[in-house]
Design a protein around this motif. Sequence first.
Motif, short mmCIF file in Angstrom:
data_model
loop_
_atom_site.label_atom_id
_atom_site.label_comp_id
_atom_site.label_asym_id
_atom_site.label_seq_id
_atom_site.Cartn_x
_atom_site.Cartn_y
_atom_site.Cartn_z
N CYS A 62 20.45 8.21 -5.07
CA CYS A 62 20.19 6.87 -4.55
C CYS A 62 20.96 5.84 -5.37
O CYS A 62 20.91 5.84 -6.59
CB CYS A 62 18.69 6.59 -4.62
N ASP A 63 21.66 4.96 -4.67
CA ASP A 63 22.46 3.94 -5.35
C ASP A 63 21.62 2.97 -6.17
O ASP A 63 22.12 2.33 -7.07
CB ASP A 63 23.24 3.11 -4.31
N GLN A 64 20.36 2.83 -5.80
CA GLN A 64 19.53 1.87 -6.49
C GLN A 64 19.10 2.40 -7.86
O GLN A 64 18.69 1.65 -8.72
CB GLN A 64 18.28 1.58 -5.64
N SER A 65 19.21 3.70 -8.00
CA SER A 65 18.75 4.34 -9.22
C SER A 65 19.32 3.61 -10.43
O SER A 65 20.51 3.39 -10.52
CB SER A 65 19.22 5.79 -9.19
N GLY A 66 18.42 3.25 -11.34
CA GLY A 66 18.86 2.51 -12.51
C GLY A 66 18.53 1.04 -12.41
O GLY A 66 18.40 0.35 -13.40
N GLU A 67 18.40 0.53 -11.18
CA GLU A 67 17.98 -0.86 -11.03
C GLU A 67 16.91 -0.95 -9.95
O GLU A 67 16.79 -1.93 -9.24
CB GLU A 67 19.18 -1.77 -10.68
N CYS A 68 16.14 0.11 -9.84
CA CYS A 68 15.15 0.21 -8.78
C CYS A 68 13.80 -0.21 -9.32
O CYS A 68 13.34 0.30 -10.34
CB CYS A 68 15.09 1.63 -8.27
N ASP A 69 13.14 -1.10 -8.62
CA ASP A 69 11.85 -1.57 -9.10
C ASP A 69 10.73 -0.56 -8.87
O ASP A 69 9.66 -0.69 -9.45
CB ASP A 69 11.49 -2.91 -8.45
N LEU A 70 10.99 0.44 -8.03
CA LEU A 70 10.00 1.51 -7.95
C LEU A 70 10.08 2.34 -9.22
O LEU A 70 9.08 2.66 -9.85
CB LEU A 70 10.27 2.41 -6.75
N GLN A 71 11.30 2.70 -9.58
CA GLN A 71 11.49 3.46 -10.82
C GLN A 71 11.00 2.66 -12.02
O GLN A 71 10.23 3.15 -12.84
CB GLN A 71 12.98 3.75 -11.04
N ASN A 72 11.45 1.41 -12.09
CA ASN A 72 11.11 0.60 -13.26
C ASN A 72 9.62 0.44 -13.43
O ASN A 72 9.08 0.65 -14.51
CB ASN A 72 11.72 -0.81 -13.12
N PHE A 73 8.94 0.06 -12.34
CA PHE A 73 7.51 -0.20 -12.47
C PHE A 73 6.75 1.11 -12.67
O PHE A 73 5.70 1.13 -13.28
CB PHE A 73 6.98 -0.96 -11.25
N TYR A 74 7.30 2.19 -12.12
CA TYR A 74 6.62 3.47 -12.35
C TYR A 74 6.64 3.77 -13.86
O TYR A 74 5.63 4.18 -14.44
CB TYR A 74 7.29 4.61 -11.57
N MET A 75 7.78 3.57 -14.48
CA MET A 75 7.86 3.85 -15.91
C MET A 75 6.98 2.89 -16.70
O MET A 75 6.37 3.26 -17.69
CB MET A 75 9.32 3.72 -16.40
N LYS A 76 6.91 1.64 -16.22
CA LYS A 76 6.15 0.65 -16.98
C LYS A 76 4.66 0.66 -16.67
O LYS A 76 3.84 0.49 -17.55
CB LYS A 76 6.68 -0.75 -16.63
N PHE A 77 4.34 0.84 -15.40
CA PHE A 77 2.94 0.64 -15.01
C PHE A 77 2.33 1.86 -14.33
O PHE A 77 1.17 1.86 -14.00
CB PHE A 77 2.82 -0.53 -14.04
N GLY A 78 3.13 2.87 -14.02
CA GLY A 78 2.62 3.97 -13.22
C GLY A 78 2.25 5.15 -14.08
O GLY A 78 1.21 5.19 -14.72
N LEU A 79 3.15 6.12 -14.13
CA LEU A 79 2.96 7.29 -14.98
C LEU A 79 1.61 7.97 -14.79
O LEU A 79 0.84 8.12 -15.71
CB LEU A 79 3.15 6.90 -16.46
N TYR A 80 1.34 8.33 -13.55
CA TYR A 80 0.12 9.07 -13.27
C TYR A 80 0.54 10.50 -12.91
O TYR A 80 1.72 10.78 -12.73
CB TYR A 80 -0.61 8.42 -12.09
#
Lengths: 604, 548
Positions: B101-119
């Motif tokens: 995925c081109d968004q990878s690295g600047e994706c807010d799903l990825q970012n917020f998962y790392m910051k707020f998700g991690l379940y």
Amino acid sequence: MINLVHLEPRAREIIALYEYPKAAMLPLLWLVQENEGYVSCKAEAWVARMLGVALARVREVVSFYNMFHTQPVGRRELRVCTSLPCVLRGSGELMRRIQRELKIAPGETTPGGEVTLTEVECLCACEMAPMAQLDERFVGPVQLDAASEGATVATLVQDARTAPGRLEATPDPEPYIYTEGPVLSSRLMDADGTWLEAYGDYAGARKALTSMKPGEVITEVSRANLRGLGGAGFPAGRKWSFIPKAVDKPVYLVVNADEGEPGTFKDRYIMERDPHMLLEGMLIAAYAIGSHKAYVYIRGEYFLSAQRLQRAIDEACAAGWLGKDIQGTGFDLEVVIHRGAGAYICGEETALLTSLEGGKGFPRLKPPFPAISGLFACPTIVNNVETLSCVPFILRNGAEHFAAIGTESQGGTRLFCVSGHVNRPGVYEVPVSVTLHELIGDFTGGVREGRALKAVIPGGISAKVLTADEIDVVMDFDSLRAAGSMAGSGGVIVMDEMTCMVEALESAARFFADESCGQCSPCREGTGWVHRIVRRITEGRGKPRDLDDLLAIAGDMEGKTICVFADAAAWPVQSYITKFRTEFEDFVAAGRRTPSAEVAQCRT
Amino acid sequence: MPDVIIDGQEVSVPRGTTVIQAAEQLGIFIPRYCYHPGLSTAGNCRICLVEVEKNPKLQVACNLPVTDGMVVHTRGEAAEDGRRAVLEFLLANHPLDCPVCDQSGECDLQNFYMKFGLYDPRFHEHKVKKKKAVQLGPHVMLDQERCILCSRCVRFTEEITETGELGIFNRGDRAELAIYPGGVLDNPYSTNVVDICPVGALTERESRFKVRVWYLSSAPTVCNGCSRGCNMDMHFVLDRPHLNDGRRVVRVKPRHNPDVNQWWLCDAGRYGLGWIDEGRLGEVRERGATSTWDAALAAIARAMQESDRSRVGVIASAQLTCEELFLIREIFDGARVSAAVPEEPGACDDFLVESDKNPNTQGARLLGMAGPVIGDTTGGLGGSADVPDGQAIAQAARSGELDVLWVFGHDLVELFGAESAHEIAQNVGLLVFSGTNENATVELAQWVVPTAAYLEKDGTFVNCEGRVQRIGRVFAPPAGVREDWSVLLELAERSGRPRDSHEPRTIFAALAAAEAAFAGLTYESIGTLGAPVAGSAARVMSKAEPTP
Ligand SMILES: Cc1cc2nc3c(=O)[nH]c(=O)nc-3n(C[C@H](O)[C@H](O)[C@H](O)COP(=O)(O)O)c2cc1C
Ligand code: SF4
Ligand code: SF4
Ligand code: SF4
Ligand code: FES
């Protein structure tokens, strides 16, 4: 090629009824569908042009509401309800037999183009479950036993192939009404009660308009302890008082007649059998809040209700009870009927407003609340049909009288809608001080075939289920809340000992997955997720951890969304699994119904 | 001004401010997908849940107006758990596409998962299938499965461009973002939807699959596509030329400037930069043969010294920076100088796009090198009717009245026709062309000197509303190519008129000292968002609030 030019004069008349052209979206789509049978892409383009909106807006709406067809369909449409109240009375079997007779699956049309079969969520005619709708008219209860009287699968299928589905062609269905008064059901039994002549003078409205100030009307309704009967139970007088005093915008009264909560059918009885009671209530409410334009949003499937109410509006206009300078008082009120098109969520008051404005039925963020910024961004009061229908009684007989009928915090009666496994499903007007136990035992003839009661949903499918030993509860809003459930819409769904709670939950979960508007992530994803798990369980592929996952997902859906639909979707999951945990565990372990529920008539 | 306490910090904000905005003022970032400050509030993603004291339910920060005394917690257990739940729902049906995925690295799903998700993921059902590679228009591709239905793109096309191409069709988890069948997302601002899409659902066709975002460098600049001067960030690669077919510019992203372009860019500006890496002039030429800067500048300086000033002409350009125009004005004092040439007005609209396709016409006006705005009676925007325009200078050159003519960037053939251009070349003693790219004038000039593209140099432009904006310097010019200002400084030196300044910053200081409109301005005060020149009515742009 279709040419819709001939519809343009009518389209322009419709558009003129609304403050903004876009609000005519649903009526124009209905106009097209009634004339062409479906909404083609050419028709979408025509509607977009007539309303001056982008094509994508029209497509959004057409794809959001269930009743619009985007492909040609059969000459008739047979909609079979498979929501819980019908499930309890055999709609699974009904659907199977219809499919076998017509040799088509839901979504398909018979080869000769006679009929299209559609599986639908609750048509809010649960008193005649199992039931179906052939074009505009309701048919039910459809007897599964060929030897019985009335509609059978065979006659239904025969009609579906040949009979006209228009309302004019058929008599009213038999009413399932067993009370006469005091407040709401006085004329419901009377087939002629629907005419102005039978209704008589709008005495309550006359009193309000000629001898009271708007503020005094609000005080009177507040003192009557009238609570909103659409489901939330908000005090009606208090709500009216939120309309800002000095506004330079029009104020709207919007009547919520989008009755869609599975297990509820009271508003339909009022509109079809005593529409003037509603109109009089509307007139009083409009006077109290200073509104001169009222919309009645009627669910799309209620063809007869819309027709009856329109007839009553015309009568009232002719008699000077609506229109300009009502009874010489100088007060004006115009009433416009707006028909929905198949979306439960439009019953949520802000979704209803968005829908009325010509959009998808998306509930809105609050604040602002409708009383400040509602329809067309103007102050708006949304009230349920039944709520407003109580108002004439209050004005005629006084607030004290009404308040005295109910409990301390809720005045009056309610039209309880009882469905499921009782001997006499139907509408019962009973003071809200009644207990659930009394309602079932004393009014509806008890659980059918002398079986034992297993569970009751006291206020529409969204309410938490009560077990047989939790039914000594008073049916007003506050008591049911204290009992961990809710009074909701007054739809009482009764389940006997043969009911399989897993399959009941599957039906409820499917309802919520079908009906979520889809804007909030927790609701859109959660309802679909829950349903997929529950369906997997009913298909015999459940896993032990599913039950805890379901509870966790339901918990995660709660309290995080724009409207409370997601909460309502979570409650059945939580209450069924917690209260009937062993049954669920047994089902998961066995991969099928447990013995006690083996003969239940739930669909598979 | 209600006072609100967010995570223990207090702030006073104007009435109507939402919690998400108030938190921002405190430097507290509340995650968001659907919220975008330039669009109406949808409140549908539910990721911005916060805890508000005395309120039993979590609230969405994007739609919660602060009230006096409100106490908000964004990192408490309840809020964190709420966000975790929302993320889990958003990822339930999300495809496992990150590696491609081109968004990878600047994706807010990825970012917020790392910051707020991690379940621990517990979604084990079949995911809803949707369409993967839908071409929405000339620049935009859609992957429906990656879409989280935040509706930003729909609101953009409804509220900003008012073109309404996109919609979310169907309901529940069948809802999907799509364009009306047969429709094309080709409005003049279409690519902004890619910028605002918080995930990889909308990607740019031009840069798709080219460069992983972590290989990109970024630098702020200003668009030179028209006189509005939209602020942008240039994303480029220098060290891995193979990733982008040898081009340095990979993509352009709008940079927020409330007074110029808000959050947006037009597609013409965004995709108007191909010339920077293509067809560039790379060497000094004398009559077509490779030469040196030394020889060129010596020859030009000599010619200037030998000619009478009135027989020297300069057709400068509104593509040059204020600093460069100022140097030209000073160095060619007494010569016939103009930065205005007859050009057909280009496309324009009622939003960003201006018909003047030069970024610095206003700067040229203020420096007395271009005529006033047609119809400007107030004179507030500068520009003198006495300024000759390029056409008059070309005419003089054609009729043999000039010994030296220096053309900055323009193509005489395009402006005046091949016949006139040839006559000019024949009738002036020395025709100098400086510029970035090959054109027909290059063939005619005696000297051709390759100069830097605007991205390759520092300086300022003044936009149509009188805002001075610094263009920065994104990357260095190619080898052998020099910035116009540095060429001009050396010429000044060689022609006996040395300047005190040695770089754009000090040139600007001299300019500000000399020109009342620029008085008091410095590179510091201009900053990254620019500053209005004296007398300009610095207008704040805004699109009207959407009506129902
Ligand atoms: C998901 C959902 C569905 C609803 N459906 C209905 C409905 O079908 N009819 C209705 O009157 N109210 C319905 N309501 C309640 C309305 O939002 C609103 O509270 C009601 O119309 C107000 O009228 P009342 O105060 O007279 O009850 C629904 C609410 C929700 C959250
Ligand atoms: S909770 Fe569900 S139904 Fe209500 S607005 Fe959100 S998505 Fe729509
Ligand atoms: S949108 Fe984000 S999370 Fe989804 S595949 Fe792309 S990078 Fe991964
Ligand atoms: S495509 Fe992107 S911006 Fe548009 S709704 Fe989907 S996630 Fe949001
Ligand atoms: S950012 Fe607040 S709900 Fe999406």
